[in-house]
Design a protein around this motif. Structure first.
Motif, PDB file in Angstrom:
ATOM      1  N   SER A 167       0.621  17.462 -12.156  1.00 55.30           N
ATOM      2  CA  SER A 167       1.042  16.392 -11.254  1.00 55.30           C
ATOM      3  C   SER A 167       2.525  16.098 -11.441  1.00 55.30           C
ATOM      4  N   LYS A 198      -5.089   2.583  -5.537  1.00 59.37           N
ATOM      5  CA  LYS A 198      -5.425   3.979  -5.886  1.00 59.37           C
ATOM      6  C   LYS A 198      -5.521   4.208  -7.393  1.00 59.37           C
ATOM      7  N   GLU A 232       0.816  -1.220   0.000  1.00 56.90           N
ATOM      8  CA  GLU A 232       0.000   0.000   0.000  1.00 56.90           C
ATOM      9  C   GLU A 232       0.849   1.270   0.000  1.00 56.90           C
ATOM     10  N   SER A 233       2.065   1.175   0.541  1.00 55.93           N
ATOM     11  CA  SER A 233       2.920   2.372   0.626  1.00 55.93           C
ATOM     12  C   SER A 233       3.307   2.891  -0.763  1.00 55.93           C
ATOM     13  N   LYS A 234       3.132   2.058  -1.785  1.00 52.56           N
ATOM     14  CA  LYS A 234       3.491   2.474  -3.141  1.00 52.56           C
ATOM     15  C   LYS A 234       2.268   2.763  -4.013  1.00 52.56           C
ATOM     16  N   ALA A 235       1.080   2.722  -3.409  1.00 52.62           N
ATOM     17  CA  ALA A 235      -0.158   2.879  -4.183  1.00 52.62           C
ATOM     18  C   ALA A 235      -0.247   4.250  -4.861  1.00 52.62           C
ATOM     19  N   GLU A 236       0.159   5.301  -4.168  1.00 55.43           N
ATOM     20  CA  GLU A 236       0.094   6.644  -4.753  1.00 55.43           C
ATOM     21  C   GLU A 236       1.057   6.759  -5.937  1.00 55.43           C
ATOM     22  N   HIS A 258      -0.406   5.013  -8.913  1.00 51.49           N
ATOM     23  CA  HIS A 258      -1.421   5.884  -9.520  1.00 51.49           C
ATOM     24  C   HIS A 258      -0.770   6.955 -10.403  1.00 51.49           C
ATOM     25  N   LEU A 259       0.264   7.615  -9.870  1.00 52.58           N
ATOM     26  CA  LEU A 259       0.915   8.695 -10.613  1.00 52.58           C
ATOM     27  C   LEU A 259       1.707   8.171 -11.817  1.00 52.58           C
TER      28      LEU A 259
END
Length: 266
Positions: free
Chosen positions: A232, A258, A215-219, A222-223
């Motif tokens: 962005s 995400k 989960e720590s890499k979900a953002e 997404h990007l």
């Protein structure tokens, strides 16, 4: 059950229920590419990275892969390496040797690691020379649109900041167009001295896989994948876009949590 689909021009997404399914899917994918390359070229040139990737490749050391893969035809490289002794705990070579290479019958002379007794700049130059020699003999293919090496597969992880190999956000090496292998002495993540494949080499590969879990890499996922606005941040992983090759993302559900509403088919 894997969900897979192509949501945009960012490659194929494979979203796996859990790490065990991801390990199996990744092993199947690598074994299949190995078989195709050996049939077509007689060799399989693969570049590894560090981090959690080696552990996620672990199924290749087990049945059936340990017996069915033609390990004698593998040539091993590193997409990035820390400029430390090969016995150092930070060494990507040591990580791969302990967790993978020592468990399968790969020919020792086919394992091409960096010279760990010289400076980062010299190590990058020497590694480029090694790869050039192998391109000359076609152990490594050459791109038909540039003089870059065309690896059969480059395996990458991705950090929470979106870095791949040792290509970090806003770093000058992201703009390197001429060198195959370059070096940094100011990595934002220790150790500071590293060598890394450049984007032209990564994007010349026949296949690139980016493996991301947690989960720590979900953002960052997404990007790196979704169609985001011009304001962005542009992550290094977003610049991985094989020119004529194929990009596949291997994600577990937390890492994919995400992503925008992509339509995946089972």
């Amino acid at each position: 059950m894997a969900l897979s689909g192509v949501g945009n021009d960012r490659g194929e997404m494979r979203i796996l229920e859990n790490l065990d399914e991801l390990r199996t899917d990744l092993a199947d994918y690598i074994a299949e590419l190995s078989e195709v390359a050996v049939k077509e070229r007689g060799v399989f040139a693969i570049a590894l990275s560090g981090g959690s990737l080696i552990g996620l490749m672990g199924k290749l050391c087990e049945a059936p892969y340990n017996k069915t893969v033609d390990w004698g035809k593998w040539y091993i490289f590193w997409a990035d390496e820390r400029v430390v002794a090969k016995s150092h705990s930070d060494s990507n070579y040591k990580l791969a040797k302990d967790g993978f290479l020592s468990k399968v019958p790969i020919v020792p002379g086919h394992v091409h690691s960096i010279n760990d007794s010289v400076s980062a700049e010299e190590a990058a130059d020497e590694y480029t020379f090694v790869i050039r020699q192998l391109v000359k003999t076609r152990m490594v293919s050459v791109s038909d649109i540039s003089d870059c090496p065309k690896f059969d597969l480059i395996l990458l992880g991705m950090g929470p900041d979106g870095h791949v190999a040792s290509l970090f956000p806003n770093h000058a090496v992201l703009d390197e167009q001429d060198e195959w292998v370059t070096f940094i002495t100011d990595s934002p993540k220790p150790p500071p001295e590293r060598i890394t494949f450049t984007l032209p080499v990564i994007n010349s590969a026949s296949n690139v896989a980016i493996v991301v879990t947690g989960e720590s890499k979900a953002e960052a996922v997404h990007l790196a994948i979704d169609n985001i606005g011009p304001d962005s941040p542009s992550l290094p992983a977003r610049s991985v876009q094989p020119t004529k090759g194929k990009l596949v993302w291997f994600l577990d559900k937390p890492a994919a949590s995400k992503l925008d509403g992509l339509q995946f088919s089972e």
